[in-house]
Design a protein around this motif. Structure first.
Motif, PDB file in Angstrom:
ATOM      1  N   GLN A  41       0.836  -1.199   0.000  1.00  0.00           N
ATOM      2  CA  GLN A  41       0.000   0.000   0.000  1.00  0.00           C
ATOM      3  C   GLN A  41       0.869   1.246   0.000  1.00  0.00           C
ATOM      4  N   GLY A  42       0.252   2.381  -0.312  1.00  0.00           N
ATOM      5  CA  GLY A  42       0.954   3.640  -0.169  1.00  0.00           C
ATOM      6  C   GLY A  42       0.912   4.099   1.275  1.00  0.00           C
ATOM      7  N   PRO A  43       1.753   5.063   1.642  1.00  0.00           N
ATOM      8  CA  PRO A  43       1.720   5.594   3.006  1.00  0.00           C
ATOM      9  C   PRO A  43       0.376   6.238   3.313  1.00  0.00           C
ATOM     10  N   GLU A  44      -0.131   5.978   4.512  1.00  0.00           N
ATOM     11  CA  GLU A  44      -1.385   6.575   4.969  1.00  0.00           C
ATOM     12  C   GLU A  44      -1.059   7.584   6.069  1.00  0.00           C
ATOM     13  N   PHE A  45      -1.591   8.800   5.921  1.00  0.00           N
ATOM     14  CA  PHE A  45      -1.332   9.870   6.882  1.00  0.00           C
ATOM     15  C   PHE A  45      -1.854   9.502   8.270  1.00  0.00           C
ATOM     16  N   LEU A  46      -1.030   9.754   9.280  1.00  0.00           N
ATOM     17  CA  LEU A  46      -1.448   9.562  10.665  1.00  0.00           C
ATOM     18  C   LEU A  46      -1.638  10.892  11.376  1.00  0.00           C
ATOM     19  N   THR A  47      -0.555  11.702  11.405  1.00  0.00           N
ATOM     20  CA  THR A  47      -0.618  12.936  12.175  1.00  0.00           C
ATOM     21  C   THR A  47       0.444  13.913  11.696  1.00  0.00           C
ATOM     22  N   TYR A  48       0.254  15.196  12.053  1.00  0.00           N
ATOM     23  CA  TYR A  48       1.132  16.272  11.581  1.00  0.00           C
ATOM     24  C   TYR A  48       1.421  17.236  12.725  1.00  0.00           C
ATOM     25  N   PHE A  49       2.687  17.624  12.847  1.00  0.00           N
ATOM     26  CA  PHE A  49       3.116  18.622  13.818  1.00  0.00           C
ATOM     27  C   PHE A  49       3.717  19.822  13.094  1.00  0.00           C
ATOM     28  N   GLN A  50       3.399  20.997  13.589  1.00  0.00           N
ATOM     29  CA  GLN A  50       4.151  22.201  13.208  1.00  0.00           C
ATOM     30  C   GLN A  50       4.822  22.670  14.477  1.00  0.00           C
ATOM     31  N   ASN A  51       6.134  22.584  14.494  1.00  0.00           N
ATOM     32  CA  ASN A  51       6.900  22.759  15.737  1.00  0.00           C
ATOM     33  C   ASN A  51       6.358  21.777  16.776  1.00  0.00           C
ATOM     34  N   GLU A  52       5.989  22.253  17.959  1.00  0.00           N
ATOM     35  CA  GLU A  52       5.526  21.314  18.988  1.00  0.00           C
ATOM     36  C   GLU A  52       4.019  21.096  18.936  1.00  0.00           C
ATOM     37  N   ALA A  53       3.342  21.835  18.091  1.00  0.00           N
ATOM     38  CA  ALA A  53       1.880  21.756  18.047  1.00  0.00           C
ATOM     39  C   ALA A  53       1.417  20.648  17.101  1.00  0.00           C
ATOM     40  N   GLN A  54       0.568  19.790  17.638  1.00  0.00           N
ATOM     41  CA  GLN A  54      -0.022  18.742  16.817  1.00  0.00           C
ATOM     42  C   GLN A  54      -1.268  19.301  16.155  1.00  0.00           C
ATOM     43  N   LEU A  55      -1.132  19.693  14.893  1.00  0.00           N
ATOM     44  CA  LEU A  55      -2.213  20.401  14.215  1.00  0.00           C
ATOM     45  C   LEU A  55      -3.247  19.470  13.590  1.00  0.00           C
ATOM     46  N   ASP A  56      -2.873  18.248  13.372  1.00  0.00           N
ATOM     47  CA  ASP A  56      -3.806  17.325  12.711  1.00  0.00           C
ATOM     48  C   ASP A  56      -3.488  15.911  13.175  1.00  0.00           C
ATOM     49  N   LYS A  57      -4.447  15.284  13.806  1.00  0.00           N
ATOM     50  CA  LYS A  57      -4.262  13.886  14.209  1.00  0.00           C
ATOM     51  C   LYS A  57      -5.408  13.024  13.691  1.00  0.00           C
ATOM     52  N   SER A  58      -6.000  13.498  12.622  1.00  0.00           N
ATOM     53  CA  SER A  58      -7.190  12.833  12.102  1.00  0.00           C
ATOM     54  C   SER A  58      -6.915  11.444  11.548  1.00  0.00           C
ATOM     55  N   GLY A  59      -5.664  11.144  11.227  1.00  0.00           N
ATOM     56  CA  GLY A  59      -5.350   9.838  10.650  1.00  0.00           C
ATOM     57  C   GLY A  59      -5.022   8.755  11.663  1.00  0.00           C
ATOM     58  N   LEU A  60      -4.912   9.110  12.912  1.00  0.00           N
ATOM     59  CA  LEU A  60      -4.610   8.098  13.930  1.00  0.00           C
ATOM     60  C   LEU A  60      -5.770   7.114  13.990  1.00  0.00           C
ATOM     61  N   PRO A  61      -5.497   5.815  13.824  1.00  0.00           N
ATOM     62  CA  PRO A  61      -6.598   4.857  13.651  1.00  0.00           C
ATOM     63  C   PRO A  61      -7.415   4.583  14.906  1.00  0.00           C
ATOM     64  N   SER A  62      -6.824   4.795  16.075  1.00  0.00           N
ATOM     65  CA  SER A  62      -7.586   4.556  17.303  1.00  0.00           C
ATOM     66  C   SER A  62      -6.938   5.321  18.436  1.00  0.00           C
TER      67      SER A  62
END
Lengths: 116, 110
Positions: A41-62
């Motif tokens: 499979q291709g890589p599936e997005f989990l989460t994104y940080f800008q510096n120390e801030a976690q701006l997007d964690k919508s891909g975390l499966p659980s």
């Protein structure tokens, strides 16, 4: 550093065990991404940080998946009570501009997690 | 429908020929498009990025983008055995997420 460094390269865990995966991005890179790549499979997005801030964690499966980047540099992806379906390669990528720019992501070599 | 679709292959191309890899995407608001090469057991490596309609050439590689048709392709001229790898198409969608396709396995026949 010369590139994105991930450790360990390989991790074998027994089902139910907690694991922690480390990512050391390229020095000075603002943005850090975690991806999960299953076999074939291709890589599936989990989460994104800008510096120390976690701006997007919508891909975390659980809620067993948790990521942090407390000082805006090294990041840790933690998986609690691992399950067999968590077996995959976990890729970390960093880029030197915020995600709204046409930045390039540089990938680490990944951590291959096998849950028995 | 997956957001980014690629034929999984394998695509077999004789050495020296042109390899053509295709990708379609569903989000019309997408603005940035990338091709990554991934050797077996290795991490993805960016080889091309393209942001506007038309062609973009870099050495033996040409990326083509058609936003109206929601289609992006990668051409590899003078294919070499070292080009054998999985090629991942990636798209930055309107939510600023980078979505990857499943990848196309390319095999260059010596």
């Amino acid at each position: 550093g010369a590139g994105v460094s991930q450790s360990p390269r390989y991790k074998v865990a027994k089902r139910g065990q907690d694991v922690a995966l480390r990512c050391d991005p390229i020095s000075g890179h603002v943005s850090l991404f975690w991806y999960q790549q299953a076999l074939g499979q291709g890589p599936e997005f989990l989460t994104y940080f800008q510096n120390e801030a976690q701006l997007d964690k919508s891909g975390l499966p659980s809620d067993r998946f948790f990521a942090e980047r407390p000082e805006g540099s090294v990041s840790t992806l933690k998986i609690q009570r691992t399950q067999q379906e968590d077996s995959a390669v976990y890729l970390c990528a960093s880029s030197n501009r915020d995600r709204l720019a046409k930045n390039i992501q540089y990938f680490g070599a990944g951590t291959r997690l096998s849950v028995l | 429908q997956k957001e980014v679709e690629q034929n999984s292959g394998p695509l077999s191309v004789p050495e020296g020929a042109i390899a053509s890899l295709n990708c379609t995407y569903s989000d019309r608001g997408s603005q940035s498009f990338f091709w990554y090469r991934q050797y077996s057991g290795k991490s993805p490596e960016l080889i091309m990025s393209i942001y506007s309609n038309g062609d973009k050439e870099d050495g033996r590689f040409t990326a083509q983008l058609n936003k109206a048709s929601q289609y992006v392709s990668l051409l590899i001229r003078d294919s070499q055995p070292s080009d054998s790898a999985t090629y991942l198409c990636a798209v930055r969608n309107r939510d600023d997420k980078i979505i990857f396709g499943k990848g196309t396995r390319l095999h260059i026949l010596p």
